[in-house]
Design a protein around this motif. Structure first.
Motif, PDB file in Angstrom:
ATOM      1  N   LYS A   1     -46.212-107.190 -75.915  1.00 39.66           N
ATOM      2  CA  LYS A   1     -46.806-106.014 -76.538  1.00 39.66           C
ATOM      3  C   LYS A   1     -45.731-104.997 -76.885  1.00 39.66           C
ATOM      4  O   LYS A   1     -44.650-104.988 -76.318  1.00 39.66           O
TER       5      LYS A   1
ATOM      6  N   ALA B   1     -44.277-101.157 -76.690  1.00 39.30           N
ATOM      7  CA  ALA B   1     -44.311-100.170 -75.610  1.00 39.30           C
ATOM      8  C   ALA B   1     -43.569 -98.928 -76.066  1.00 39.30           C
ATOM      9  O   ALA B   1     -42.522 -99.024 -76.698  1.00 39.30           O
TER      10      ALA B   1
ATOM     11  N   LYS C   1     -48.388 -90.429 -67.893  1.00 39.13           N
ATOM     12  CA  LYS C   1     -49.740 -90.817 -68.318  1.00 39.13           C
ATOM     13  C   LYS C   1     -50.725 -89.657 -68.158  1.00 39.13           C
ATOM     14  O   LYS C   1     -51.653 -89.522 -68.948  1.00 39.13           O
TER      15      LYS C   1
ATOM     16  N   ASP D   1     -52.240 -91.672 -73.940  1.00 41.69           N
ATOM     17  CA  ASP D   1     -52.081 -92.635 -75.030  1.00 41.69           C
ATOM     18  C   ASP D   1     -50.757 -93.395 -74.980  1.00 41.69           C
ATOM     19  O   ASP D   1     -50.570 -94.352 -75.721  1.00 41.69           O
TER      20      ASP D   1
ATOM     21  N   SER E   1     -47.961 -95.981 -74.164  1.00 40.78           N
ATOM     22  CA  SER E   1     -47.902 -97.361 -73.706  1.00 40.78           C
ATOM     23  C   SER E   1     -46.650 -97.488 -72.833  1.00 40.78           C
ATOM     24  O   SER E   1     -45.540 -97.255 -73.315  1.00 40.78           O
TER      25      SER E   1
ATOM     26  N   ALA F   1     -44.525 -99.887 -70.038  1.00 41.61           N
ATOM     27  CA  ALA F   1     -44.331-101.210 -69.436  1.00 41.61           C
ATOM     28  C   ALA F   1     -43.330-101.101 -68.288  1.00 41.61           C
ATOM     29  O   ALA F   1     -42.473-100.219 -68.275  1.00 41.61           O
TER      30      ALA F   1
ATOM     31  N   ALA G   1     -51.398 -98.927 -61.912  1.00 39.32           N
ATOM     32  CA  ALA G   1     -52.198 -98.641 -63.104  1.00 39.32           C
ATOM     33  C   ALA G   1     -51.433 -97.799 -64.119  1.00 39.32           C
ATOM     34  O   ALA G   1     -51.846 -97.705 -65.276  1.00 39.32           O
TER      35      ALA G   1
ATOM     36  N   PHE H   1     -48.758 -98.612 -65.419  1.00 36.64           N
ATOM     37  CA  PHE H   1     -48.102 -99.549 -66.325  1.00 36.64           C
ATOM     38  C   PHE H   1     -49.137-100.392 -67.065  1.00 36.64           C
ATOM     39  O   PHE H   1     -50.013-100.992 -66.454  1.00 36.64           O
ATOM     40  N   ASP H   2     -49.022-100.430 -68.381  1.00 33.40           N
ATOM     41  CA  ASP H   2     -49.919-101.240 -69.199  1.00 33.40           C
ATOM     42  C   ASP H   2     -49.548-102.714 -69.147  1.00 33.40           C
ATOM     43  O   ASP H   2     -50.375-103.576 -69.448  1.00 33.40           O
ATOM     44  N   GLU H   3     -48.316-102.977 -68.787  1.00 28.29           N
ATOM     45  CA  GLU H   3     -47.818-104.354 -68.738  1.00 28.29           C
ATOM     46  C   GLU H   3     -46.698-104.418 -67.718  1.00 28.29           C
ATOM     47  O   GLU H   3     -45.915-103.482 -67.589  1.00 28.29           O
TER      48      GLU H   3
END
Length: 144
Positions: free
Chosen positions: A3, A5, A31, A36, A38, A40, A56, A58-60
């Motif tokens: 994805k 980032a 965050k 919004d 992104s 990682a 949580a 981290f989106d990835e």
């Protein structure tokens, strides 16, 4: 490929939770201000023992050896790379803004975190109060 980032944090997790905990605290604060974003996490081992709420942030999460992290990050075109007490190979050539989180350490060990070719870090974060400890960093090491 992975994805995209906005921000990629790079930290080791083999030696304990200190690096991951620091990066998660900063990522959570970011965050809270900008949901919004992104974000990682690139780390060299699976993260164990960190509360789910902290992860949580981290989106990835990407598990990779340190030498591979910058190559993998490049495909995601991050705006910012934040390295926790390490200078990932190739980070100085990244078009991203490069930030170093610096833990307390003896002054003579700072040289191993300097970027090659005299390129300074854009920003160095020292997560301790200035009165507790502050390394002497000149303009060649960091702009801010």
């Amino acid at each position: 490929m992975g994805k995209s980032a906005d921000i990629i944090f790079m930290a080791t997790s083999r030696s304990g939770l200190g690096h991951i905990r620091r990066t998660a605290s900063i990522a959570l604060a970011l965050k809270a201000r900008r949901p919004d974003l992104s974000i990682a996490l690139f780390t060299n081992a699976p993260v164990q023992g960190l509360p789910e709420g902290d992860m949580a942030a981290f989106d990835e999460t990407v598990i990779a050896e340190r030498a591979q992290m910058i190559g993998l990050a490049g495909a995601r075109q991050p705006l910012i790379i934040v390295a926790d007490t390490m200078a990932p190979e190739g980070v100085a050539k990244s078009p991203a803004t490069c930030v170093l989180i610096l833990r307390e350490m003896p002054q003579d060990r700072l040289a191993r975190l300097a970027l090659p070719g005299g390129v300074p870090w854009e920003l160095v974060l020292v997560p301790n109060p200035r009165s507790h400890w502050m390394p002497e960093l000149d303009d060649a090491f960091a702009r801010n």
